[in-house]
Design an enzyme around this catalytic site. Structure first.
Site: not given
Length: 313
Positions: A137, A140-141
């Site tokens: 992701c 997300c990261d």
């Protein structure tokens, strides 16, 4: 174990589940929706959505799913957090679904909207370093790799979208593509190819992700020449497709070889009476938010007609 009977059960959220909930609620079916392990579905890990009608300026995926959820709640959908862990569809008049192994829900109509999950390469180093520089992701990261050099595997729309997102944060993005061409739509291909800090490594596959406590690089192989080489990166993102989340239904529902639920042409009906499937759990071709929402609408209408025919609604 607690048990409950409802007239319409929706398993999974995302565009398909929430749209089914909106239509089912407006039809007076009093649906109960369980969100699944990833409330909101894949769009919660997506950046700006520009191709969904009604958002002329675009919208962030998570905000879009909040809008869907709020609309479903507005019409009375009972939205609950929980994961369907087991089903029994042997009795076509009353289907059984277990939530988190401790709650039994019985319903004459079930709408499956469980979506799909990210696939992995299957490397030992990938799993060992998952969370330590390896991610599926970028949204997300990606923040954790600001101004660093990273790699992403894949050649489809998802990989291109995530590579473009990473390019806004990172100094350099290597895009690892096994073939000599991208599978993505032309607009996404153009976006990637015109981004100066994205370098596409054609005909390449990942042999190993390097690092002990964190990612330090990746060992790649040119599939044409057989030559191995390494790149220095601190982040490694995987975007090679998705697996439909349908395993718990395999003993009762017809699926294709990849695990996508097979529905009757022109409908969302499955081979089990009273069970309907929508969204990415049954779509192995388009897999778009708009098509998922459309099939969610279809599933609710199919469920309403089924319950009416049976004299239940």
């Amino acid at each position: 174990m607690s048990s409950e009977k409802v007239s319409c059960l929706i398993i999974g959220s995302g565009p398909a589940g929430y749209t089914a909930a909106i239509y089912a609620s407006r039809a007076g079916l009093k649906p109960v929706l369980y969100t699944g392990g990833q409330p909101g579905g894949q769009l919660t890990i997506t950046t700006e959505v520009e191709n969904y009608p009604g958002y002329p300026e675009g919208v962030q995926g998570p905000q879009m799913m909040i809008d869907f959820e709020n609309q479903a709640r507005r019409f009375g959908t009972d939205i609950r957090y929980g994961l369907a862990t087991k089903v029994d569809f042997s009795d076509s008049t009353l289907h059984k679904v277990w939530i988190d192994d401790n709650t039994l829900i019985e319903s004459p109509s079930v709408i499956i909207a469980t979506g799909a999950s990210a696939k992995w390469l299957g490397l030992e180093s990938e799993q060992r370093l998952n969370g330590y520089g390896v991610s599926a992701c970028a949204v997300c990261d990606g923040f954790f790799f600001r101004n660093q050099e990273v790699a992403i595997v894949g050649g489809g729309d998802t990989a291109c979208e995530e590579a473009s997102y990473l390019a806004k944060l990172c100094k350099k993005v290597y895009m690892i593509v096994r073939r000599e061409e991208l599978r993505a739509s032309q607009v996404m291909q153009n976006r990637v190819k015109s981004t100066p800090n994205i370098e596409i490594l054609w005909n390449s596959e990942t042999e190993e992700i390097l690092g002990d406590q964190g990612v330090t690089g990746a060992k790649l192989k040119n599939v044409k020449t057989g030559e191995s080489y390494t790149i220095d990166v601190t982040g490694f993102f995987v975007a090679i497709g998705h697996q439909p989340n349908t395993d718990i239904f395999k003993d009762f529902i017809d699926m294709d070889d990849a695990g996508y639920i097979q529905t009757v042409k022109g409908s969302t009906k499955t081979n089990v009476e009273g069970v309907f499937a929508c969204g990415d759990a049954q779509d192995n071709i388009y897999r778009q938010a708009i098509t998922a929402a459309g099939s969610g609408c279809m599933a609710a209408l199919d469920a309403e007609r089924y319950l009416t025919e049976k004299g239940i609604h």
